[in-house]
Each structure stands twice: as C-alpha cells, then as structure tokens.
Design a protein around this motif. Structure first.
Motif, PDB file in Angstrom:
ATOM      1  N   GLN A  61       0.841  -1.190   0.000  1.00  0.00           N
ATOM      2  CA  GLN A  61       0.000   0.000   0.000  1.00  0.00           C
ATOM      3  C   GLN A  61       0.877   1.241   0.000  1.00  0.00           C
ATOM      4  O   GLN A  61       2.014   1.221   0.458  1.00  0.00           O
ATOM      5  CB  GLN A  61      -0.898   0.017   1.229  1.00  0.00           C
ATOM      6  N   SER A  62       0.323   2.322  -0.521  1.00  0.00           N
ATOM      7  CA  SER A  62       0.966   3.620  -0.412  1.00  0.00           C
ATOM      8  C   SER A  62       0.577   4.197   0.940  1.00  0.00           C
ATOM      9  O   SER A  62      -0.565   4.067   1.369  1.00  0.00           O
ATOM     10  CB  SER A  62       0.487   4.560  -1.513  1.00  0.00           C
ATOM     11  N   CYS A  63       1.536   4.815   1.601  1.00  0.00           N
ATOM     12  CA  CYS A  63       1.259   5.467   2.879  1.00  0.00           C
ATOM     13  C   CYS A  63       2.298   6.556   3.086  1.00  0.00           C
ATOM     14  O   CYS A  63       3.109   6.825   2.199  1.00  0.00           O
ATOM     15  CB  CYS A  63       1.248   4.460   4.025  1.00  0.00           C
ATOM     16  N   GLN A  64       2.255   7.174   4.257  1.00  0.00           N
ATOM     17  CA  GLN A  64       3.223   8.211   4.581  1.00  0.00           C
ATOM     18  C   GLN A  64       3.834   7.975   5.954  1.00  0.00           C
ATOM     19  O   GLN A  64       3.154   7.506   6.872  1.00  0.00           O
ATOM     20  CB  GLN A  64       2.586   9.597   4.547  1.00  0.00           C
ATOM     21  N   ILE A  65       5.098   8.297   6.056  1.00  0.00           N
ATOM     22  CA  ILE A  65       5.829   8.365   7.318  1.00  0.00           C
ATOM     23  C   ILE A  65       6.637   9.655   7.237  1.00  0.00           C
ATOM     24  O   ILE A  65       7.290   9.904   6.213  1.00  0.00           O
ATOM     25  CB  ILE A  65       6.768   7.155   7.521  1.00  0.00           C
ATOM     26  N   TRP A 111       6.075  10.044   1.179  1.00  0.00           N
ATOM     27  CA  TRP A 111       5.387   8.914   0.558  1.00  0.00           C
ATOM     28  C   TRP A 111       6.302   7.702   0.529  1.00  0.00           C
ATOM     29  O   TRP A 111       7.511   7.816   0.350  1.00  0.00           O
ATOM     30  CB  TRP A 111       4.991   9.295  -0.867  1.00  0.00           C
ATOM     31  N   LEU A 112       5.702   6.520   0.696  1.00  0.00           N
ATOM     32  CA  LEU A 112       6.421   5.273   0.486  1.00  0.00           C
ATOM     33  C   LEU A 112       5.443   4.180   0.087  1.00  0.00           C
ATOM     34  O   LEU A 112       4.236   4.314   0.275  1.00  0.00           O
ATOM     35  CB  LEU A 112       7.198   4.843   1.727  1.00  0.00           C
ATOM     36  N   GLN A 113       5.987   3.115  -0.448  1.00  0.00           N
ATOM     37  CA  GLN A 113       5.205   1.921  -0.737  1.00  0.00           C
ATOM     38  C   GLN A 113       5.599   0.917   0.338  1.00  0.00           C
ATOM     39  O   GLN A 113       6.759   0.508   0.422  1.00  0.00           O
ATOM     40  CB  GLN A 113       5.506   1.396  -2.143  1.00  0.00           C
ATOM     41  N   LEU A 114       4.649   0.580   1.187  1.00  0.00           N
ATOM     42  CA  LEU A 114       4.880  -0.331   2.302  1.00  0.00           C
ATOM     43  C   LEU A 114       4.453  -1.731   1.873  1.00  0.00           C
ATOM     44  O   LEU A 114       3.286  -1.955   1.542  1.00  0.00           O
ATOM     45  CB  LEU A 114       4.072   0.131   3.519  1.00  0.00           C
ATOM     46  N   VAL A 115       5.393  -2.649   1.843  1.00  0.00           N
ATOM     47  CA  VAL A 115       5.151  -3.997   1.333  1.00  0.00           C
ATOM     48  C   VAL A 115       5.208  -4.971   2.490  1.00  0.00           C
ATOM     49  O   VAL A 115       6.207  -5.059   3.208  1.00  0.00           O
ATOM     50  CB  VAL A 115       6.198  -4.383   0.259  1.00  0.00           C
ATOM     51  N   ARG A 116       4.142  -5.719   2.696  1.00  0.00           N
ATOM     52  CA  ARG A 116       4.033  -6.671   3.815  1.00  0.00           C
ATOM     53  C   ARG A 116       4.735  -7.970   3.437  1.00  0.00           C
ATOM     54  O   ARG A 116       4.126  -8.931   2.974  1.00  0.00           O
ATOM     55  CB  ARG A 116       2.570  -6.874   4.157  1.00  0.00           C
ATOM     56  N   LEU A 175      10.130  -1.191   2.860  1.00  0.00           N
ATOM     57  CA  LEU A 175       9.740   0.200   2.668  1.00  0.00           C
ATOM     58  C   LEU A 175      10.422   0.701   1.404  1.00  0.00           C
ATOM     59  O   LEU A 175      11.634   0.910   1.393  1.00  0.00           O
ATOM     60  CB  LEU A 175      10.170   1.056   3.859  1.00  0.00           C
ATOM     61  N   HIS A 176       9.660   0.846   0.341  1.00  0.00           N
ATOM     62  CA  HIS A 176      10.195   1.320  -0.934  1.00  0.00           C
ATOM     63  C   HIS A 176       9.925   2.821  -1.008  1.00  0.00           C
ATOM     64  O   HIS A 176       8.764   3.246  -0.978  1.00  0.00           O
ATOM     65  CB  HIS A 176       9.550   0.577  -2.106  1.00  0.00           C
ATOM     66  N   THR A 177      11.003   3.602  -1.067  1.00  0.00           N
ATOM     67  CA  THR A 177      10.906   5.051  -0.985  1.00  0.00           C
ATOM     68  C   THR A 177      11.696   5.711  -2.097  1.00  0.00           C
ATOM     69  O   THR A 177      12.580   5.102  -2.696  1.00  0.00           O
ATOM     70  CB  THR A 177      11.480   5.552   0.359  1.00  0.00           C
ATOM     71  N   LYS A 178      11.387   6.964  -2.331  1.00  0.00           N
ATOM     72  CA  LYS A 178      12.257   7.759  -3.191  1.00  0.00           C
ATOM     73  C   LYS A 178      13.570   7.927  -2.447  1.00  0.00           C
ATOM     74  O   LYS A 178      13.598   8.044  -1.220  1.00  0.00           O
ATOM     75  CB  LYS A 178      11.618   9.103  -3.481  1.00  0.00           C
ATOM     76  N   VAL A 179      14.665   7.937  -3.154  1.00  0.00           N
ATOM     77  CA  VAL A 179      15.985   8.030  -2.537  1.00  0.00           C
ATOM     78  C   VAL A 179      16.062   9.229  -1.595  1.00  0.00           C
ATOM     79  O   VAL A 179      16.557   9.121  -0.472  1.00  0.00           O
ATOM     80  CB  VAL A 179      17.095   8.085  -3.610  1.00  0.00           C
TER      81      VAL A 179
END
Length: 170
Positions: free
Chosen positions: A126-130, A134-139, A150-154
C-alpha cells in the motif's frame, strides 16, 4: 531497520500490460494491491529471470529484480514488448531505495508514525506516509519475523529511517 540495497526497479504501465505480463511469466500476475514472484520464461520454456511483480493498478506494475540483473532484465523485457504497444517500460532504479523493517514490535512502532493499514495480509502493499514522505509499504519479510519492506524515493529514505528509529527508541 536496515538498508536493503541490491534491487533494480522497472515501471511497467499501459493498456494491456497485465495481459502481456501473463504471457511472459509462468505463474499468475498479482491483483492490484498484491505482490508476487514472477518467473520469466523464454520461447522454449527456460527461466531467464525472476522478478517481484508489484501490481499498483490493473495495468500498472513495478518489477523488482536483482541489481546485477538490471541491464539483462530491462533489455530482455524491451525486446519482448509488442510492436506498436501502448505499454511503457521505464528503468526507475536510480529513483528508489528500499529498507527492511522487521521484528516483533514493528506493527506497534509503525502504527504511531504511519498512515498505513497494518492489518493487510502477507504479500500485500500500500501507499502510505511516514514523516510526511510517501512510500510503498510492502508486507513481506524474509527475516523470519513480522516485517515490511519500505520502498521510498531516494531523497526520502533518511527521513523515513530517522522517524522509525526515533519511534523505536521508546
């Protein structure tokens, strides 16, 4: 939490992307919101590579492969794109990074700092925020405990790491 380098990432999108992928892999293309492993086969049925297939929408995917396979896999995919297709394939490796966050208190820590639905099942994303990033949080976790990738922009990686680290100090 730790940095998990070593991935190449390709953005695949456009009308017909799902159908095209389904002809290249030996398994089932995941539904939107899910991630799975795809084994890509040549015309003789030999496996030429494997990639994680993250379905963001019906015809929008992130393909994640080993860093060492970046050129091979990208060129192989490009060669197999249908002529005159609306499908686009972009190498976005340099734009993204990945961290793994794993352990028995990860859900508790994330619940206090993220906008994520932490009840989603294994192999979902899912897309979420910390920290307003923005990040893509993969379970998914291969450490043997509860965890996420946690897939994030660099550019956002350090801020997200710092927010998780600070929350975990409690």
């Amino acid at each position: 939490i730790l940095d998990l380098p070593g991935f190449s990432r390709f953005r695949l999108q456009g009308e017909g992307a799902r159908d095209w992928l389904s002809k290249l892999i030996t398994g089932v293309v995941p539904k939107p919101g899910r991630i799975g492993l795809g084994y890509f086969a040549d015309d003789k049925g030999r496996i030429v590579t494997e990639m994680s297939v993250m379905a963001l929408d019906e015809n929008f995917f992130f393909l994640i492969t080993a860093a060492i396979a970046q050129s091979h896999d990208f060129e192989w995919l490009k060669r197999h794109l249908p002529v005159g297709t609306a499908i686009s394939l972009t190498d976005v490796t340099e734009a993204f990074s990945c961290q793994i966050f794993t352990g028995p208190k990860t859900r508790e820590i994330l619940s206090g700092i993220s906008t994520a639905d932490l009840s989603l099942p294994w192999l979902s994303h899912q897309s979420c925020q910390i920290a307003d990033r923005w990040l893509q949080l993969v379970r998914v976790s291969f450490a043997g405990e509860l965890g996420w990738e946690l897939h994030t922009k660099v550019a956002d990686t350090a801020a997200i790491f710092d927010a998780i680290w600070a929350a975990g100090q409690k």
